[in-house]
Design an enzyme around this catalytic site. Structure first.
Site, PDB file in Angstrom:
ATOM      1  N   LYS A  32      49.816   4.565  32.368  1.00 52.89           N
ATOM      2  CA  LYS A  32      49.819   5.035  33.244  1.00 52.89           C
ATOM      3  C   LYS A  32      48.407   5.295  33.799  1.00 52.89           C
ATOM      4  CE  LYS A  32      53.044   7.923  34.034  1.00 52.89           C
ATOM      5  NZ  LYS A  32      54.400   9.339  33.547  1.00 52.89           N
ATOM      6  N   ARG A 103      51.898  14.713  31.035  1.00 53.01           N
ATOM      7  CA  ARG A 103      52.923  13.146  31.681  1.00 53.01           C
ATOM      8  C   ARG A 103      52.617  12.383  29.802  1.00 53.01           C
ATOM      9  NH1 ARG A 103      52.736  14.065  36.610  1.00 53.01           N
ATOM     10  NH2 ARG A 103      54.535  14.293  38.092  1.00 53.01           N
ATOM     11  N   GLY A 112      60.942   7.438  31.774  1.00 48.07           N
ATOM     12  CA  GLY A 112      62.948   8.304  30.754  1.00 48.07           C
ATOM     13  C   GLY A 112      62.052   9.155  29.709  1.00 48.07           C
ATOM     14  N   MET A 114      60.072   9.627  27.118  1.00 48.71           N
ATOM     15  CA  MET A 114      59.390  10.890  26.716  1.00 48.71           C
ATOM     16  C   MET A 114      58.946  12.037  27.705  1.00 48.71           C
ATOM     17  SD  MET A 114      56.345   8.830  24.719  1.00 48.71           S
ATOM     18  CE  MET A 114      55.888   7.299  26.523  1.00 48.71           C
ATOM     19  N   ARG A 376      52.979   1.259  39.050  1.00 50.02           N
ATOM     20  CA  ARG A 376      53.052   0.451  37.500  1.00 50.02           C
ATOM     21  C   ARG A 376      54.014  -0.354  38.000  1.00 50.02           C
ATOM     22  NH1 ARG A 376      56.921   4.714  34.895  1.00 50.02           N
ATOM     23  NH2 ARG A 376      58.816   4.288  36.601  1.00 50.02           N
ATOM     24  N   HIS A 490      66.920   8.143  37.002  1.00 52.62           N
ATOM     25  CA  HIS A 490      67.139   7.728  35.600  1.00 52.62           C
ATOM     26  C   HIS A 490      67.987   6.650  35.285  1.00 52.62           C
ATOM     27  CE1 HIS A 490      68.150   8.641  31.677  1.00 52.62           C
ATOM     28  NE2 HIS A 490      66.959   7.713  31.454  1.00 52.62           N
ATOM     29  N   SER A 798      63.940 -31.085  10.458  1.00 57.31           N
ATOM     30  CA  SER A 798      64.207 -30.136  11.611  1.00 57.31           C
ATOM     31  C   SER A 798      64.309 -28.650  10.773  1.00 57.31           C
ATOM     32  CB  SER A 798      65.988 -30.141  11.382  1.00 57.31           C
ATOM     33  OG  SER A 798      66.688 -29.314  12.750  1.00 57.31           O
ATOM     34  N   CYS A 865      66.070 -26.229  14.151  1.00 57.75           N
ATOM     35  CA  CYS A 865      67.600 -25.297  14.894  1.00 57.75           C
ATOM     36  C   CYS A 865      68.126 -24.176  14.395  1.00 57.75           C
ATOM     37  CB  CYS A 865      68.873 -26.756  14.112  1.00 57.75           C
ATOM     38  SG  CYS A 865      68.284 -26.698  12.568  1.00 57.75           S
ATOM     39  N   TYR A 885      60.357 -29.689  19.214  1.00 60.50           N
ATOM     40  CA  TYR A 885      61.147 -29.608  20.011  1.00 60.50           C
ATOM     41  C   TYR A 885      61.888 -28.134  19.289  1.00 60.50           C
ATOM     42  CZ  TYR A 885      64.413 -31.781  16.693  1.00 60.50           C
ATOM     43  OH  TYR A 885      65.209 -31.649  15.097  1.00 60.50           O
TER      44      TYR A 885
END
Length: 909
Positions: A32, A103, A112, A114, A376, A490, A798, A865, A885
């Site tokens: 903010k 704020r 919402g 804080m 934001r 909210h 693996s 894996c 992978y």
């Protein structure tokens, strides 16, 4: 000569088209504060103010209140003076007062979670000065009433006594409304507001034992400390844990000059989005309230009106409001205040182009003047996230790499959940209509309180309106339904951030918390009754609705194609059946990294043969039982190979201890004894013989295969024959046989010899061959350390990170639940190592194993894996290690594909 070190500021000022900070300073100024500074610098009308850095919050938590206040006292006083000079007002002055808002502002958006305090600086003398200055007693006393209510709740802890009760200030207001026969806050007279101020202060005195603070500086320091404290409040901690945000980030505090949306019919407040946060559609949208302050919109107490004419018409259609009635009672901002709307439209265009992303903006109109209070990057659903990224790419606002980096990997999970079956929807009984605040399909049993959301396996949280305290219940519930609130309430904003189905503003619902009932159109529904929510249409449906599987299509398919263009590391799947393999392939899996053969043995016809093998007293007896299992295994492998045609399939040989396959209940032991024509005692003896003190470290994995080589022979036979059978049908398959749980080179050598000897005999018998690999799963720390020796024989590694994590930490996954929550709460561990790969410990074993393996065999194929193969930060780590992978569950494949691409892009930036 001594050089004086420059002291880093703890407070950063902004306003009047100037700022000490900018948007790149989110870690220091919070999201903010950084954006307020940026907007001020680029000429957006922002009320002047200052930001206390996140580092001060950390200092406050470690050094305490007194030290932290002393560190910033002078800078805060200078910054208040700067606001006074820019606004031409004086903080605490009785004639020309400056009021401020306080704020919170973490480095990431936590809507919402804080606390906020508006109109700070009010007292019994200031309210008179403000009334005289503005010639508006109604506005002044309404602002005072609001200040006491917010400060009382946030700073002084005035909360409801129980969950069935409402906010103590709201209760006072509701009683007065009932007495006066009015419904809205805006209907209070000046005397009503004066009475409320008196009653509010009296309630504070009775609850806290202290008078409400009247000194503006005391109020300011109280609010600043309250914001710091809110960083460690229950809901903020839960939200942080839910999203994996570290506790040591802290929050900034933003103090701004107040601008007033409650000065009358020429003032108001609102929230808007540069694109649709639910669908991603490129349509400017939002909501506003006349004669209101910002918290009124997000709290959902009054149902707001739409900003654009198009949005207003859409809302009227959903709410079944006639066009004439809409224009008269629910006009859009575009129709009511065209000049203000045009300025807002200009700013939203400018900000989206500046930030190159969809923006969520808050604004206030004070007596015909527009102020932007915040911008934001907007919270959005998974579907909107993908569409916005691909649309911004097509519009030329961002390039391909930026589009991929704009997508949050875990939110793709939302697109892979089941959706309502279109045929079932046609037959559904729609009982009410609300606003489609967050798309999706949700079916569950009604619960009315957030702390009871886990009462049922599937629940729908039904509230008059939600508050930040409901966060945990909202996260647990399958969907959220509110009677009040709009698309920016909210409930709506938080639900979209969670990817949770939500319908808000369903005004026809009559909810009674005390009787735990929901009434609509003459029908009554109770806690535990089933309802379904269609978050895409706003339809509330009686009972359950059938669902269907999702698929990759549209922008989602385009995103995946773009991901594959940049990804270097491939993505495979963990699949134990042809069905799972087909699902994974439809999601873009490029092979199978793990097939667990033991899962194939638990079906009724197979478990019998498996038990016969275990109970056999001789090799001959075991081989006969395994001969019965062979065709079943071969059939399974043929189905999996066919589903993954052309891609490699890694099959792990039998891994779990044999005691998992024998019956432990007396009744099933008797049945087995009768089937096998042996005594019950013989079965009991075998079960007792197989029992182990620590099965995790016992007779399992390659230890089974080396003790009973006939098991490895049978499985190899099934794999190789299945591959040859498919080859005869013209189907290309690439089997990779994986030996589990080795800790020594000899363990692997013994298994490899059995595999290769068995395969060679089949090739000779069939007069045909297929290419295959023999590798191992690295899941014991010693194997990682011996990797250079193992790689002399193994074709691939693996990493089985589930067991590797257990053995490295010495934690049992089955028992860790007894202490892991405490460890996470106390900060002993930052994350659950079974969910997120421990890069410091387990990760180093992976690095060592990979490096040593490839020092012997440079072209050694390496993958992972374990469950970590679909977790974004873990996948990114695997890319950094140089793996070929990762392998994950079918529904995580798209996530891993995206992260693989993002990792490649980040490495070359």
């Amino acid at each position: 000569m001594e050089v004086l070190q420059e002291v880093k500021p703890r407070v950063y000022k902004f306003g009047d088209k100037k700022a000490d900070g900018n948007s790149t300073m989110k870690n220091l100024l919070g999201g903010k504060g950084a954006n307020l500074a940026e907007m001020s610098s680029i000429g957006i009308p922002v009320p002047p103010g200052f930001t206390i850095t996140t580092e001060v919050c950390t200092e406050y938590n470690s050094l305490g209140k007194e030290t932290a206040v002393n560190l910033i006292k002078r800078e805060v006083e200078e910054s208040i003076e700067n606001i006074e000079n820019l606004m031409g007002t004086k903080f605490g002055d009785k004639v020309n007062p400056l009021l401020v808002s306080v704020r919170s502002g973490a480095r990431v958006s936590m809507p919402g979670m804080m606390d906020t305090v508006l109109n700070l600086g009010m007292n019994d003398e200031v309210v008179l000065g403000l009334a005289k200055k503005t010639n508006n007693d109604q506005f002044a006393w309404d602002s005072y009433r609001r200040f006491i209510q917010m400060y009382g709740g946030v700073v002084l802890g005035m909360k409801p006594a129980s969950k069935e009760d409402i906010d103590p200030f709201e209760e006072i207001m509701e009683n007065l409304k009932e007495k006066r026969g009015i419904e809205l806050d805006t209907e209070f007279t000046i005397q009503d507001l004066k009475d409320l101020v008196f009653d509010f202060k009296d309630a504070v005195k009775k609850r806290t034992g202290h008078d409400f603070p009247t000194n503006p500086w005391d109020q300011l320091w109280g609010a600043i400390i309250a914001v710091f404290n809110s960083w460690n409040g229950d809901r903020a901690v839960y939200y942080r844990n839910m999203h994996g945000y570290p506790a040591d980030w802290g929050t900034a505090v933003n103090v701004q000059a107040m601008v007033y949306g409650n000065m009358g019919d020429n003032s108001g407040t609102g929230v808007c989005f540069t694109r649709d946060a639910g669908t991603g559609e490129n349509v400017f949208n939002g909501e506003y309230l006349i004669n209101a302050q910002g918290e009124d919109v997000v709290a959902g107490v009054r149902t707001p009106q739409q900003i654009t004419k198009l949005g207003s018409e859409r809302w009227a259609e959903l709410a079944k409001v006639e066009e004439e009635d809409r224009i008269e009672n629910y006009p859009s901002l575009e129709e009511l205040m065209p000049s203000i709307f045009n300025k807002l439209n200009t700013y939203q265009n400018k900000l989206e182009k500046h930030y190159r992303d969809m923006q969520d903006m808050e604004f206030t109109m004070q007596d015909g003047k527009l102020w932007i209070l915040q911008t934001r990057n907007g919270k959005r659903t998974g579907a909107a996230m993908v569409k916005i990224a691909m649309d911004l790419l097509k519009e030329g606002m961002i390039d391909e790499k930026e589009a991929l980096l704009l997508v949050e990997p875990n939110k793709l999970d939302e697109l892979l959940h089941p959706i309502f079956d279109s045929k079932a929807l046609k037959k559904a009984n729609v009982i009410a209509q609300g606003l489609p605040a967050s798309p999706g399909a949700a079916t569950g049993k009604i619960v009315f309180f957030a702390d009871e959301a886990n009462k049922y396996k599937s629940s729908i949280l039904v509230r008059i309106e939600t508050s930040p305290e409901d966060l945990e219940g909202m996260n647990i519930a399958k969907g959220i339904l509110t009677a009040r609130g709009g698309m920016t309430s909210h409930a709506a904003v938080v639900a979209r951030g969670m990817g949770k189905c939500c319908i808000s503003g369903a005004g026809a619902l009559k909810i009674n918390y005390k009787t735990r009932t929901l009434k609509v159109d003459g029908n009554e529904y109770h806690e535990g009754d089933w309802i379904s929510l269609n978050g895409s249409t706003g339809n509330i449906i009686e009972g359950k609705v059938a669902t269907m599987e999702p698929e990759l299509s549209g922008e989602f398919a385009e995103l995946m194609k773009l991901s594959d263009k940049y990804a270097v590391m491939k993505v495979r799947t963990n699949a134990d059946s042809p069905k799972d393999a087909k699902i994974a392939r439809s999601f873009g899996a490029q092979g199978i990294g793990l097939t667990r053969t033991e899962h194939m043995f638990f079906e009724l016809d197979r478990i019998k043969a498996m038990r016969e093998m275990i109970l056999a007293e001789t090799v001959k007896g075991r081989k006969q039982a395994l001969k019965d299992l062979l065709p079943m295994q071969r059939e399974d492998f043929e189905g999996i190979f066919e589903a993954m045609e052309g891609f490699a399939v890694t099959i792990r040989l039998l891994d779990p201890p044999l005691h998992e396959f024998v019956p432990h209940q007396l009744a099933t032991q008797k049945d087995l004894a009768e089937e096998m024509h042996i005594s019950l005692q013989a079965v009991k003896n075998k079960v007792a013989e197989l029992e182990e003190f620590n099965p995790m470290l016992g007779h399992r994995g390659c230890r089974l295969g080396n003790t009973y080589p006939e098991i490895t022979e049978m499985q190899t036979h099934a794999i190789i024959e299945a591959a040859l059978n498919l080859k005869a049908r013209g189907i290309v398959c690439k089997p990779e046989i994986m030996v589990p749980l080795i800790g020594t080179v000899k363990e692997f050598e013994f298994q490899e010899k059995i595999i290769r000897t068995t395969a060679a005999a089949i090739f000779e018998e069939r007069n045909d061959t297929v290419e295959y690999l023999v590798g191992t799963m690295i899941e014991i720390p010693r194997a990682a350390l011996m990797a250079d020796k193992i790689a002399e024989k193994a074709d691939f590694f693996s990493f089985g990170t589930n067991d590797l994590t257990q053995m490295t930490f010495g934690y049992s996954r089955d028992d860790a639940g007894k202490f892991l929550p405490t460890y996470l709460e106390k900060g002993i561990l930052k994350v659950d190592p079974f969910e997120v790969l421990d890069q410091e410990g387990v990760g180093q074993l992976i690095v060592i194993g990979t490096e040593r393996g490839r020092s012997t065999k440079p072209n050694l194929k390496v993958g992972i894996c374990g469950e970590h193969g679909g977790e974004p930060s873990s996948v990114e780590f695997c890319y950094g290690v140089g793996m070929d992978y990762v392998s994950c569950s079918p529904y995580r494949v798209p996530i891993a594909r995206l992260v693989s691409a993002q990792a490649t892009i980040k490495s070359i930036k």
